[in-house]
Design an enzyme around this catalytic site. Structure first.
Site, PDB file in Angstrom:
ATOM      1  N   HIS A 285      -4.996  -3.263  -3.424  1.00 26.62           N
ATOM      2  CA  HIS A 285      -4.338  -2.661  -3.819  1.00 26.62           C
ATOM      3  C   HIS A 285      -4.538  -2.203  -5.009  1.00 26.62           C
ATOM      4  O   HIS A 285      -3.895  -2.267  -5.966  1.00 26.62           O
ATOM      5  CB  HIS A 285      -3.141  -1.967  -3.677  1.00 26.62           C
ATOM      6  CG  HIS A 285      -3.366  -0.599  -2.487  1.00 26.62           C
ATOM      7  ND1 HIS A 285      -4.010   0.246  -2.463  1.00 26.62           N
ATOM      8  CD2 HIS A 285      -3.189  -1.172  -1.451  1.00 26.62           C
ATOM      9  CE1 HIS A 285      -3.792   1.145  -1.173  1.00 26.62           C
ATOM     10  NE2 HIS A 285      -3.503   0.327  -0.469  1.00 26.62           N
TER      11      HIS A 285
ATOM     12  N   LYS B  89     -11.156   0.517  -2.408  1.00 34.42           N
ATOM     13  CA  LYS B  89     -10.221   1.061  -3.307  1.00 34.42           C
ATOM     14  C   LYS B  89     -10.755   1.133  -4.784  1.00 34.42           C
ATOM     15  O   LYS B  89     -11.164   2.453  -4.507  1.00 34.42           O
ATOM     16  CB  LYS B  89      -8.774   0.985  -3.043  1.00 34.42           C
ATOM     17  CG  LYS B  89      -8.629   0.030  -1.594  1.00 34.42           C
ATOM     18  CD  LYS B  89      -7.556   1.155  -1.234  1.00 34.42           C
ATOM     19  CE  LYS B  89      -7.908   1.974   0.375  1.00 34.42           C
ATOM     20  NZ  LYS B  89      -7.233  -0.037   1.622  1.00 34.42           N
TER      21      LYS B  89
ATOM     22  N   SER C  67       0.639  -0.725  -0.086  1.00 36.44           N
ATOM     23  CA  SER C  67       0.156  -0.250   0.293  1.00 36.44           C
ATOM     24  C   SER C  67       0.554   1.232   0.021  1.00 36.44           C
ATOM     25  O   SER C  67       0.257   2.687  -0.540  1.00 36.44           O
ATOM     26  CB  SER C  67      -0.635  -0.005   0.780  1.00 36.44           C
ATOM     27  OG  SER C  67      -0.103  -0.228   2.072  1.00 36.44           O
TER      28      SER C  67
END
Ligand SMILES: *Cc1c(COP(=O)(O)O)cnc(C)c1O
Length: 390
Positions: free
Chosen positions: A209, A240, A181
């Site tokens: 991610h 995300k 991250s």
């Protein structure tokens, strides 16, 4: 007794004090702060779905169909159609037997690791693992060991050590992110899978991610590498690239059954809003896998390539939507971030304890919805600073 201010003073002295910034506009590549507009290069909304029309529409439809609140925890009377639909959609998307959703990625980790491991078990983590994974491993009461980032020799060593110490009933769990991250790089997944199989350990992979932006239809890095079938416990978040919020866990039916019975952050928390679950299901069924999602992914990767190409090599080829620019000293990173803010760019400095002391950085992120002109504008301001740091 010491005052709260006594605790805050050393943070201020070490350039580690943080405060909130109020944003007046919806999540986008342009944000309004006070009476100024800023170009936003700090969001994890990699596909620009947080404010996208079809996602807003799905959320509104979710309220109309299922209401705003869920009324109770999942095990009482809070498991509504959209929660089950979301979990079915997710399991099908990730090609696992089953899936379970939580109110956030953080609570997914906090529920899952202590449900699977306790005293007598072993949890082995990559040093750069997200705070949620580290906190969860600590809470579990298992014996913890950390290997330096992507250091496979050390991981093998720890797996051998754990096996020698364990009994027949002990569980050994390896924990890592797929895309890291704060560094944007990838786990050495081929080797991690080989090692965990060779030593009879389980692997928990946090795809926070990578979910939505990597692999076929955005299924993640493990899927991109053809390794998804070998990952025992696949974790991620809708917060995300999926543009919403809520965490997930995918794996076997027995794993999910165990979590329903043992994961305290799942059991003792009200079920997420049914409208949110509906919107997340729509994103997974219709917006990530479709031509719409593919177009967004293509635009994101094109933007990342543009950033690299146009920087004349000052910005290395990004491995993900996260582009770290390592500065080092906390105060220096803060100064640079402040100068960029003054120039109209929101790029946060990331410092200890999120990253190691002396590894402060700018964490630049791109979105599918950045225009080429916005990237040009960023480079025009940023490159002169970077040349100074070379
Ligand atoms: C953001 C993040 C989480 C937490 O997810 P939330 O849904 O924001 O709580 C967990 N792991 C990683 C690697 C993350 O980046």
């Amino acid at each position: 007794m010491r005052s709260f201010e006594d605790d805050l003073a050393p943070l201020r002295a070490a350039d580690l004090h943080r405060s909130l910034r109020r944003i007046h506009s919806p999540q986008s590549t342009v944000l309004t702060v006070g009476d100024r507009e800023f170009l936003n290069f700090s969001s994890n909304d990699y596909l620009g779905l947080a404010s996208a029309e079809p996602v807003r529409a799905a959320y509104k439809q979710g309220i109309d169909l299922h209401g705003a609140g869920s009324g109770a925890s999942r095990l009482v009377c809070g498991t509504l159609d959209p929660h089950m639909n979301l979990e079915a959609a997710l399991a099908a998307f990730k090609k696992t037997e089953a899936a379970l959703t939580f109110s956030s990625g953080y609570t997914t980790a906090m529920g899952t690791i202590p449900a699977l491991c306790g005293p007598g078990d072993f949890v082995i983590l990559d040093k750069l693992s997200h705070a949620s994974l580290i906190d969860a491993a600590k809470l579990s009461g298992a014996t913890l060991r950390v290997f330096p980032h992507n250091n496979m020799e050390k991981l093998e060593h720890l797996l051998q050590w754990a096996r020698a110490k364990s009994t027949a009933a002990s569980r050994v769990l390896v924990v890592t992110e797929s895309v890291f991250s704060m560094d944007g790089d990838w786990a050495d997944l081929w080797e991690i899978v080989r090692l965990k199989e060779a030593h009879g350990a389980l692997l928990l992979l946090d795809e926070a991610h990578a979910f939505g932006i990597m692999g076929p239809q955005g299924r993640g890095l493990a899927s991109k590498l053809g390794l998804a079938g070998k990952i025992d416990i696949q974790m991620g978040t809708f917060s995300k690239a999926a543009g919403l919020s809520g965490g997930y866990l995918c794996g076997s039916r027995a794993l999910v059954d165990l979590l329903i019975n043992r994961a305290r952050s799942f059991i003792y928390s009200t079920a997420p809003s049914p409208a949110l679950a509906h919107a997340a299901a729509e994103v997974i069924l219709h917006w990530l896998p479709s031509a719409y999602g593919e177009d967004r992914r293509n635009r994101l990767w094109r933007n990342l390539d543009l950033l690299h190409q146009k920087s004349g090599g000052l910005i290395p080829e990004p491995a993900s939507a996260i582009v770290p620019i390592i500065i080092g000293a906390e105060a220096e990173a803060m100064k640079l971030s402040a100068a960029l803010l003054e120039a109209g760019f929101l790029i946060p400095a990331i410092r200890f304890p999120t990253v190691a002391k002396g590894r402060a950085r700018l964490r630049l992120t791109l979105s599918a919805t950045h225009s080429e002109a916005q990237i040009d504008s960023l480079l025009e301001t940023l490159l002169p600073f970077l040349e100074k740091y070379e």
